[in-house]
Design an enzyme around this catalytic site. Structure first.
Site, short mmCIF file in Angstrom:
data_model
loop_
_atom_site.label_atom_id
_atom_site.label_comp_id
_atom_site.label_asym_id
_atom_site.label_seq_id
_atom_site.Cartn_x
_atom_site.Cartn_y
_atom_site.Cartn_z
N SER A 85 -43.86 -11.45 35.67
CA SER A 85 -44.81 -12.21 35.17
C SER A 85 -45.29 -13.58 35.75
O SER A 85 -46.10 -14.00 35.19
CB SER A 85 -44.69 -12.55 33.66
OG SER A 85 -44.67 -11.22 32.95
N THR A 149 -32.89 2.25 28.59
CA THR A 149 -33.52 1.52 29.65
C THR A 149 -33.66 2.12 31.08
O THR A 149 -34.70 2.17 31.66
CB THR A 149 -32.68 0.14 29.78
OG1 THR A 149 -32.70 -0.51 28.57
CG2 THR A 149 -32.99 -0.98 30.82
N SER A 186 -48.75 -10.69 25.34
CA SER A 186 -49.07 -9.29 25.69
C SER A 186 -49.55 -9.24 27.15
O SER A 186 -50.56 -9.84 27.74
CB SER A 186 -50.33 -8.85 24.55
OG SER A 186 -50.86 -7.78 25.01
N GLY A 326 -40.35 -14.58 35.49
CA GLY A 326 -40.70 -13.42 35.61
C GLY A 326 -39.66 -12.32 35.37
O GLY A 326 -38.65 -12.68 35.96
N ASN A 353 -32.51 -6.72 32.74
CA ASN A 353 -31.97 -6.22 31.30
C ASN A 353 -30.86 -6.93 30.96
O ASN A 353 -29.88 -6.25 30.45
CB ASN A 353 -31.64 -4.72 31.31
CG ASN A 353 -31.69 -3.95 30.24
OD1 ASN A 353 -32.09 -4.53 29.04
ND2 ASN A 353 -30.43 -2.86 30.10
#
Length: 396
Positions: A85, A149, A186, A326, A353
Site C-alpha cells: 500500500s 491465507t 478501502s 504496506g 500475515n
C-alpha cells in the site's frame, strides 16, 4: 512541449524548510539494530532498513536474518521488494499533480474525471473522499481474501484482473456509509484513482507513473510491472506465514499483483523509497498547496492520522513522521520521513500475515527519529495501533 515544460516546473518546485514540532535527535543505530532483532524474533526470516539522514548526505543500512531460507543466504538492504500500500502514496501524488495543474478539483464529484460507468450514476463521491478513505466504497479485497491465507492466495495470485472489474466487485455491495461521514480504509478508492489518472492524463497508469515520478526522480529500481509475476532485480524471497503457525513459511514472492493495481502493486527498494519521500516533502513533486493538503490529517487512532494517500505517526518523543506502510503477500514495509525531509527510514520484513512482525517494525521508527526506544507504555500503545493498521492493510 509546453505541457512538458509546465510539468517540469511543478516537479522542480522547491518549498522552504518545514520544521517538525521538535528537532529530531540523531538516529540511534544500536537501538535500531535491537529493534530489528525483535522483528526477526517475531517471526520474519529477515529484515532490512535504510536510514537517510541530513537530506540524504548520511546513509546507514542494517540487515538481519535470511533472504532465502532454503539457500541460507543473508537478506540484503539493497534488494527489491513488493511495497504493497505504499503504492497509494505514489497514486495520490499523481492525482495531486493534476490538481496542481487545475485539471482536477478535490471537492468535485470523481465521476467527472472517470470513464463512464466506473462509479454509479450521480455518485456524490468526491476526489478528496477517495484520497482520504471517506468514500463509503466497499473494499473489494474482502471478497478475494477468503478462506485459508495460503489457499485463498493461490486462487488469485496469478490471475489478471482489469481495474474496472475490481471496482465493479465493490460497487455491487452498495455504499457502506454517507461519503465524507467517516474514515474506512478501502483499496477500491485507489483503484478508482488509478483509473482517474489514466483518464485525465490519457496514459496507462504505469506510463504516467514513470513519466511523472519515477524518471524525474531517477528511481531506477522502482517498477510497476503488472501483470508480470516476478521482481525484475535481486530480491529476498517473500514469505507468507501460514494460519497454522507450525507449518513452514510459504514462498509468496511471485504474483501478478493485478488484484491491487494502483492501490498496491509497486516494487521498489529502500534507497528509492527514501529518495521519493525526501523529494516529496521538500517540494520536488507537488506545489506547496497540494503538499499541504496531502499532509492534512484526520485522526485514525491515538497515535496516527490519515491525509490524502499519506499516513502520519506521532512518536513518543513528540515528533510526527509522514509516509505509508504496506502489507502484501510476502512483505511488510514502513517508509517514513520527517516533515522537513531531513531524515527518512524504510524498513521491510520478508514475511506477511504476521501482525507481531508488523508491530515490531512500527517500533523501529522510535530509534530512527527519537534517538531511543519508546517507553514501555508508548510501545504497548503503538503495538495496539499497529494491529489496527495491519487489519486495514491486509484485510485479515
Amino acid at each position: 512541449m509546453a505541457a512538458v515544460g509546465a510539468l517540469a516546473a511543478v516537479l522542480a518546485a522547491e518549498l522552504p524548510a518545514r520544521a517538525d514540532a521538535a528537532a529530531a535527535p540523531a538516529p540511534n543505530l544500536t537501538a535500531l539494530k535491537a529493534s530489528l532483532q525483535a522483528v526477526v524474533r517475531a517471526g520474519s526470516p529477515g529484515v532490512f532498513a535504510r536510514v537517510d539522514d541530513l537530506h540524504g548526505t548520511k546513509v546507514s543500512t542494517v540487515s538481519l536474518g535470511r533472504g532465502n531460507i532454503a539457500a541460507g543466504t543473508a537478506v540484503s538492504p539493497t534488494g527489491q521488494f513488493r511495497v504493497g500500500s505504499i503504492t497509494k502514496d505514489f497514486t495520490a501524488v499523481l492525482v495531486l499533480q493534476l490538481v496542481g495543474q487545475k485539471k482536477v478539483a478535490l471537492d468535485t464529484m470523481a465521476s467527472k474525471y472517470l470513464p463512464a460507468g466506473v462509479l454509479p450514476a450521480r455518485s456524490p463521491i468526491t476526489v478528496r473522499e477517495l484520497l482520504n478513505h471517506t468514500s463509503g466504497l466497499y473494499d473489494y479485497t474482502d471478497d478475494l481474501l477468503t478462506g485459508g491465507t495460503v489457499t485463498g492466495y493461490q486462487k488469485f495470485r496469478y490471475r489478471t484482473y482489469q481495474p474496472k472489474t475490481l471496482v465493479a466487485m465493490a460497487v455491487k455491495h452498495g455504499s457502506q456509509f454517507k461519503p465524507g461521514s467517516r474514515y474506512s480504509y478501502s483499496n477500491t478508492n485507489f483503484v478508482v484513482l488509478g483509473l482517474l489518472v489514466e483518464k485525465m492524463t490519457g496514459l496507462p497508469y504505469a506510463t504516467a507513473l514513470q513519466r511523472r515520478i519515477l524518471t524525474p526522480l531517477g528511481l531506477t529500481h522502482t517498477a510497476f510491472v503488472v501483470p508480470k509475476t516476478t521482481l525484475p532485480a535481486a530480491h529476498a524471497i517473500g514469505y507468507l506465514t501460514q494460519d497454522v503457525r507450525s507449518k513452514p513459511l510459504f514462498d509468496a514472492t511471485n504474483q501478478t499483483a493485478s488484484w491491487l493495481w494502483s492501490a498496491g502493486a509497486l516494487i521498489s527498494t529502500t534507497a528509492d523509497l527514501n529518495r521519493y519521500l525526501r523529494a516529496l516533502t521538500t517540494g520536488k513533486l507537488l506545489p506547496a498547496a497540494q503538499l499541504t493538503q496531502m499532509e492534512t490529517m484526520r485522526p485514525v487512532d491515538s497515535t496516527s492520522g490519515y491525509g490524502l494517500g499519506m499516513r502520519q505517526y506521532k512518536l513518543s518523543c513528540g515528533i510526527s513522521v509522514y509516509g505509508h506502510d504496506g502489507i502484501i503477500e510476502g512483505y511488510q514495509t514502513y517508509a517514513y520521513t520527517t516533515k522537513d525531509g531531513s531524515r527518512q527510514v524504510t524498513v521491510s520484513a520478508n514475511a506477511s500475515n504476521n501482525s507481531a512482525v508488523f508491530a515490531a517494525e512500527r517500533r523501529v521508527l522510535n530509534p530512527v527519529f527519537c534517538g531511543t526506544a519508546a517507553p514501555a507504555a508508548a510501545q504497548k500503545q503503538a503495538t495496539a495501533d499497529a494491529g489496527h493498521v495491519a487489519l486495514e492493510e491486509s484485510g485479515r
